[in-house]
Design an enzyme around this catalytic site. Structure first.
Site, PDB file in Angstrom:
ATOM      1  N   ASP A 106      29.717  45.016  24.592  1.00 28.46           N
ATOM      2  CA  ASP A 106      30.520  46.177  24.986  1.00 28.46           C
ATOM      3  C   ASP A 106      31.541  45.755  26.029  1.00 28.46           C
ATOM      4  OD1 ASP A 106      28.437  45.821  26.939  1.00 28.46           O
ATOM      5  OD2 ASP A 106      28.791  47.858  27.687  1.00 28.46           O
ATOM      6  N   ASP A 137      34.818  38.880  29.564  1.00 30.25           N
ATOM      7  CA  ASP A 137      33.675  39.748  29.908  1.00 30.25           C
ATOM      8  C   ASP A 137      33.378  40.672  28.750  1.00 30.25           C
ATOM      9  OD1 ASP A 137      31.760  41.187  31.263  1.00 30.25           O
ATOM     10  OD2 ASP A 137      33.146  42.227  32.590  1.00 30.25           O
ATOM     11  N   GLU A 171      25.926  47.170  28.723  1.00 26.20           N
ATOM     12  CA  GLU A 171      25.923  46.513  30.035  1.00 26.20           C
ATOM     13  C   GLU A 171      26.928  47.165  30.967  1.00 26.20           C
ATOM     14  OE1 GLU A 171      26.546  43.799  33.324  1.00 26.20           O
ATOM     15  OE2 GLU A 171      28.066  44.515  31.927  1.00 26.20           O
ATOM     16  N   HIS A 445      37.688  43.853  33.882  1.00 21.25           N
ATOM     17  CA  HIS A 445      37.731  45.299  34.170  1.00 21.25           C
ATOM     18  C   HIS A 445      39.139  45.792  34.505  1.00 21.25           C
ATOM     19  CE1 HIS A 445      33.159  45.629  35.282  1.00 21.25           C
ATOM     20  NE2 HIS A 445      33.384  44.778  34.304  1.00 21.25           N
TER      21      HIS A 445
HETATM   22  N1  BES Z   1      30.000  40.236  33.882  1.00 17.83           N
HETATM   23  C1  BES Z   1      29.903  41.285  34.843  1.00 17.83           C
HETATM   24  C2  BES Z   1      29.039  40.926  36.023  1.00 17.83           C
HETATM   25  C3  BES Z   1      29.622  39.893  36.923  1.00 17.83           C
HETATM   26  C4  BES Z   1      30.797  40.157  37.593  1.00 17.83           C
HETATM   27  C5  BES Z   1      28.994  38.697  37.106  1.00 17.83           C
HETATM   28  C6  BES Z   1      31.348  39.217  38.425  1.00 17.83           C
HETATM   29  C7  BES Z   1      29.521  37.763  37.932  1.00 17.83           C
HETATM   30  C8  BES Z   1      30.710  38.022  38.585  1.00 17.83           C
HETATM   31  C9  BES Z   1      29.321  42.524  34.177  1.00 17.83           C
HETATM   32  O1  BES Z   1      29.848  42.756  32.910  1.00 17.83           O
HETATM   33  C10 BES Z   1      29.653  43.721  35.017  1.00 17.83           C
HETATM   34  O2  BES Z   1      30.799  44.062  35.111  1.00 17.83           O
HETATM   35  N2  BES Z   1      28.643  44.366  35.565  1.00 17.83           N
HETATM   36  C11 BES Z   1      28.800  45.608  36.215  1.00 17.83           C
HETATM   37  C12 BES Z   1      27.434  46.227  36.224  1.00 17.83           C
HETATM   38  C13 BES Z   1      27.401  47.691  36.376  1.00 17.83           C
HETATM   39  C14 BES Z   1      28.216  48.437  35.379  1.00 17.83           C
HETATM   40  C15 BES Z   1      25.967  48.155  36.374  1.00 17.83           C
HETATM   41  C16 BES Z   1      29.305  45.417  37.627  1.00 17.83           C
HETATM   42  O3  BES Z   1      29.027  44.398  38.266  1.00 17.83           O
HETATM   43  O4  BES Z   1      30.020  46.298  38.093  1.00 17.83           O
HETATM   44 MN    MN Z   2      29.896  41.074  31.789  1.00 17.05          MN
HETATM   45 MN    MN Z   3      31.839  43.717  33.207  1.00 17.65          MN
END
Ligand code: BES
Ligand code: MN
Ligand code: MN
Length: 477
Positions: A106, A137, A171, A445
């Site tokens: 996603d 991502d 995720e 993002h």
């Molecule tokens: N891949 C990211 C997490 C991440 C970000 C790992 C930067 C290492 C460095 C993941 O897809 C993400 O964006 N996670 C969200 C989680 C949330 C929606 C619960 C986040 O970190 O905001």
């Molecule tokens: Mn991610």
């Molecule tokens: Mn992410």
């Protein structure tokens, strides 16, 4: 040191030949990989938006079909109360360790669309970077592993390890249904190590292995000051303004030194180890370049900590969005009836998301004046995660990265969150290896998300080497 016996030497030589075959195959197929990845990136699998639910499912089906094509067995979609999980495995490496590979198919929403230089779901190459939502991502990084699996199976008819591929579609909305699923299917997911590629390298040319992630609590605050918006002349001065009250509440959430003022917020924070601080101080982090790259006039944060420490090892509270009153062009004299803020807190070991959410809500109730009606809604959350980096599988990953990227990785923590990682650690009792090939300026993002194609191709090699290194790791014996 003991010299390996003739049998071990023969095994190693055989392994080297099969690895050479795999590497050849990967280097010969780069163009095809790019075209296939573009097809995956064309599916707008935005988990947060209900109008894209059918696209999310179509993406899960695309992944399943691709997993069958690369030679995985038992490929299936598993329905959840939300978006489907995609599962497939290859379990014919008798006696070898088992990897649980986790990733997400996603993606985040794409707004503001007008800031994209090319359409987010038409992957476009510019200057060696592939631009598309999900490029880094996490579709591009998931795809590296599918191609590494394919290369082993095409060239050698086997993998050096057993592998279970487990992809989720929620995720980016907090993996809300995944914890229950993982706990209920412990034995199906049983493995010796979890492998994830959903993070960034420390910097261009500086590969890294991530051994810690922050956790998250996400809340929404709504204030209501009157039944509807009011004339600000007829009512202003005698009726509370929710926008103003909200600003005053937010102003009480952090002090001047960058400390979160929610009582009890720091109670369970594990202090940084001196060893860690020293190691991070030695990393090639250029603060000035960091500021310049992102157009930041001056850095801010909790007093007494460096930038990397603030990002990786300290909890924080942020306003993710604010909404109230008239925001169109021109002027409108109105007293807003409501105000809303999205507020999230990043957590570090050993903070507990539920406990922090309780503390936050109690503090909001305490600081909200009686002039407004307050609602606090809890959205998603995730626990922080950290592991030690001297585990043999971590070292196996370091060797795989050195073989492919030509440089030993540095060990980092990250400020972001992947909620299921701590659940894997707790429910399956095995270490997780997070090796990502994104970059700090990948625009995850944000508009113009991108993946460096060099990192993508080398990432396929690294994944292919990783399976082999894990198979030969002392932990596998
Ligand atoms: N891949 C990211 C997490 C991440 C970000 C790992 C930067 C290492 C460095 C993941 O897809 C993400 O964006 N996670 C969200 C989680 C949330 C929606 C619960 C986040 O970190 O905001
Ligand atoms: Mn991610
Ligand atoms: Mn992410």
């Amino acid at each position: 040191m003991m010299t390996p016996g003739p049998a071990a030497a023969r095994r190693r030589a055989q392994a080297d030949t099969s690895m050479d075959n795999v590497i050849d195959f990967i280097n010969l197929n780069r163009e095809r990989y790019l075209e296939e990845l573009k097809a995956l990136l064309a599916i707008p699998s935005i988990s947060a938006l209900p109008e894209h639910a059918a696209d999310v499912r179509r993406c899960a089906e695309w992944c399943a079909a691709e997993m069958r094509r690369v030679g995985l067995d038992h490929v299936k979609l598993i329905d959840t109360p939300g978006h489907p999980i995609v599962y497939g495995d290859w379990l014919a490496a008798d006696g070898a360790p088992t990897i649980l590979f986790y990733g997400h198919y996603d993606v985040q929403p794409v707004d503001p669309l007008e800031l994209w230089a090319s359409p987010p779901f038409e992957a476009t190459v510019r200057d060696g970077e592939l631009y598309a939502r999900g490029a880094a991502d996490d579709k591009g990084q998931v795809f590296m592993h599918l191609k590494a699996i394919e290369a082993h199976l095409r060239r050698n008819n086997r993998l050096p390890v057993n592998i279970k591929v487990f992809l989720e579609g929620e995720e980016e909305v907090g993996s809300v249904h995944l914890d229950d699923f993982v706990r209920a299917h412990r034995s199906d997911l049983a493995a010796d190590v979890v492998v994830i590629s959903d993070s960034a390298m420390f910097d261009r040319g500086v590969p890294s292995i991530c051994y810690g992630l922050r956790g998250l609590v996400y809340c929404q605050i709504n204030l209501r000051g009157s039944r509807t918006d009011l004339h600000s002349g007829s009512f202003g001065g005698a009726v509370a303004n929710p926008a103003f009250v909200l600003a005053q509440m937010i102003a009480q959430m952090k002090d001047r030194r960058g400390r979160v003022k929610v009582p009890g917020f720091y109670a369970d924070v594990r202090p940084l180890e001196a060893r860690e601080r020293e190691a991070w101080a030695a990393l090639p982090f250029n603060e000035k370049k960091f500021r310049k790259d992102f157009g930041i006039p001056r850095l801010a944060g909790e007093a007494g900590y460096t930038t990397l420490e603030r990002l990786w090892a300290r909890p924080t509270l942020e306003v993710n969005g604010l909404l109230s009153g008239f925001t169109g062009e021109g002027a409108k004299t109105v007293l807003p009836g409501v105000a809303m803020a999205k507020i999230s807190m990043r957590l570090v070991p050993d903070q507990d998301p539920d406990k922090i959410a309780d503390l936050f809500e109690a503090y909001c109730r305490k600081i909200a004046p009686k002039t407004v009606e307050l609602t606090v809604t809890r959205m998603h959350g995730g626990r922080p995660w950290m592991t030690s980096h001297d585990h043999p599988y971590m070292q196996a990953a370091a060797r795989a990265i050195e073989r492919s990227f030509g440089r030993r990785p540095v060990f980092t923590r990250e400020g972001g969150s992947i909620p299921v990682v701590s659940t894997f650690q707790e429910a399956l009792g095995v270490p997780a290896v997070l090796f990502g090939v994104g970059l700090p300026d990948e625009n995850a993002h944000a508009p113009n998300e991108k993946l460096d194609l060099g990192n993508f191709y080398t990432g396929i090699l690294a994944a292919a080497c990783l399976y082999e290194e894990i198979a030969h790791s002392p932990a596998a014996a």
